[in-house]
Design an enzyme around this catalytic site. Structure first.
Site, mmCIF file in Angstrom:
data_model
loop_
_atom_site.group_PDB
_atom_site.id
_atom_site.type_symbol
_atom_site.label_atom_id
_atom_site.label_comp_id
_atom_site.label_asym_id
_atom_site.label_seq_id
_atom_site.Cartn_x
_atom_site.Cartn_y
_atom_site.Cartn_z
ATOM 1 N N HIS A 126 0.758 -1.257 0.316
ATOM 2 C CA HIS A 126 -0.128 0.230 -0.060
ATOM 3 C C HIS A 126 1.068 1.053 0.168
ATOM 4 O O HIS A 126 1.641 1.502 0.417
ATOM 5 C CB HIS A 126 -0.907 0.278 1.416
ATOM 6 C CG HIS A 126 -0.041 -0.341 2.369
ATOM 7 N ND1 HIS A 126 0.308 1.254 3.078
ATOM 8 C CD2 HIS A 126 0.150 -1.634 3.066
ATOM 9 C CE1 HIS A 126 0.680 0.788 4.410
ATOM 10 N NE2 HIS A 126 1.311 -0.533 4.168
ATOM 11 N N HIS A 181 0.676 -5.477 1.910
ATOM 12 C CA HIS A 181 1.129 -5.027 2.648
ATOM 13 C C HIS A 181 2.697 -5.556 2.451
ATOM 14 O O HIS A 181 3.271 -6.471 1.965
ATOM 15 C CB HIS A 181 0.679 -4.863 4.215
ATOM 16 C CG HIS A 181 -0.627 -4.949 4.772
ATOM 17 N ND1 HIS A 181 -0.342 -3.084 5.701
ATOM 18 C CD2 HIS A 181 -1.082 -5.086 4.694
ATOM 19 C CE1 HIS A 181 -1.727 -3.474 5.877
ATOM 20 N NE2 HIS A 181 -2.395 -4.210 5.062
#
Length: 288
Positions: free
Chosen positions: A27, A204
């Site tokens: 992200h 992530h």
């Protein structure tokens, strides 16, 4: 002889057409990333720079002609927000999104909320690198007295997960992340890939590293993939799409590819690596 075989394999792989293509990314920059703190399962929105990173990622993917059929995210806002912004920039807001805690960031246990550079000053850069990047070292677990324990474990999103709340992790190694991620990969994502869908995974740093280690480990025995020892040196910058090209058996045709300006990507990788280092001023004067 093995080196010759590897060369032959890589030459053959280079001539093969990808059956499936998958885009994976960490992200955009989060609020705590900017503060250099272990964020982990604490829910944070994107910083202003993180919003720009996600938007630029969407513009770049659009320019490259990507058309997604399905997006997977974690249940953390920074992962979902990144996916929204990318799809908006691409004019593909209608693409379905599926979210699961199994794509969450690694659970950093008692380290959550702490500043990485301060930890390096107190415990040494090598120890912080091991906590952040190693494959099978687990940090100290989070306890009920931790300032963010209640915020995490009372969060309604985890009442909807596929395991009881009491069975959710209290700390994880990268190996633990891979262990909880693999059932979701095999049961949810792989069937969609094999059905021919173009998939984006907005995840992530550590869930992406774990998935890369698994997928690139599926390269034939002639090539090593990413070893338990080498994974410590795999760094993923925020907001940079990663392309994986796979054959009919979901074996990669080669290593993952960062999409974008390679010089800028290398600079971004260095910034991530420097997060776990003592700042120069602190080295000269530890009281700073």
């Amino acid at each position: 002889m093995q080196e010759l075989c590897v060369g032959i394999f890589l030459g053959e792989a280079a001539t093969k057409m990808a059956k499936y293509r998958l885009v994976l990314l960490r992200h955009g920059e989060g609020a705590w990333t900017k503060e250099n703190r272990f964020c982990s399962w604490v829910d944070q929105k994107l910083s202003s720079d993180g919003i720009k990173e996600a938007q630029n990622c969407g513009k770049h993917l659009k320019a490259l002609g990507f058309e997604f059929d399905l997006v997977f995210t974690s249940v953390l806002s920074r992962s979902i927000q990144t996916a929204w912004l990318i799809l908006e920039e691409m004019g593909q807001e209608w693409v379905p999104i599926q979210s699961s805690w199994r794509l969450n960031e690694r659970h950093y246990g008692a380290l959550i909320g702490l500043n990485r550079a301060e930890m390096a000053l107190n415990h040494g850069e090598e120890q912080v690198k091991i906590w952040r990047r190693s494959y099978d070292v687990t940090p100290p677990p989070i306890s009920e007295s931790h300032p963010y324990y209640a915020e995490i474990y009372n969060d309604r999103r985890y009442k909807c997960s596929d395991v009881p709340q009491e069975n959710l992790p209290k700390a994880e190694s990268l190996k633990d992340v891979l262990d909880r991620l693999l059932p979701y990969w095999n049961e949810k994502i792989v069937p969609e890939l094999k059905s021919g869908k173009m998939i984006l995974i907005s995840a992530h740093g550590n869930s992406s590293r774990a998935l890369l280690k698994h997928v690139e480990g599926l390269i034939l025995w002639l090539t090593p993939g990413i070893s338990d020892e080498d994974i410590i040196n795999v760094t993923l910058p925020t907001g940079v799409p990663i392309l994986l090209e796979l054959d009919e058996n979901l074996h990669p045709l080669g290593p993952h590819q960062f999409l974008g300006d390679q010089e800028a990507i290398q600079a971004a990788i260095k910034r991530v690596e420097d997060q776990g280092k003592v700042k120069s001023a602190e080295k000269l004067n530890p009281s700073v």
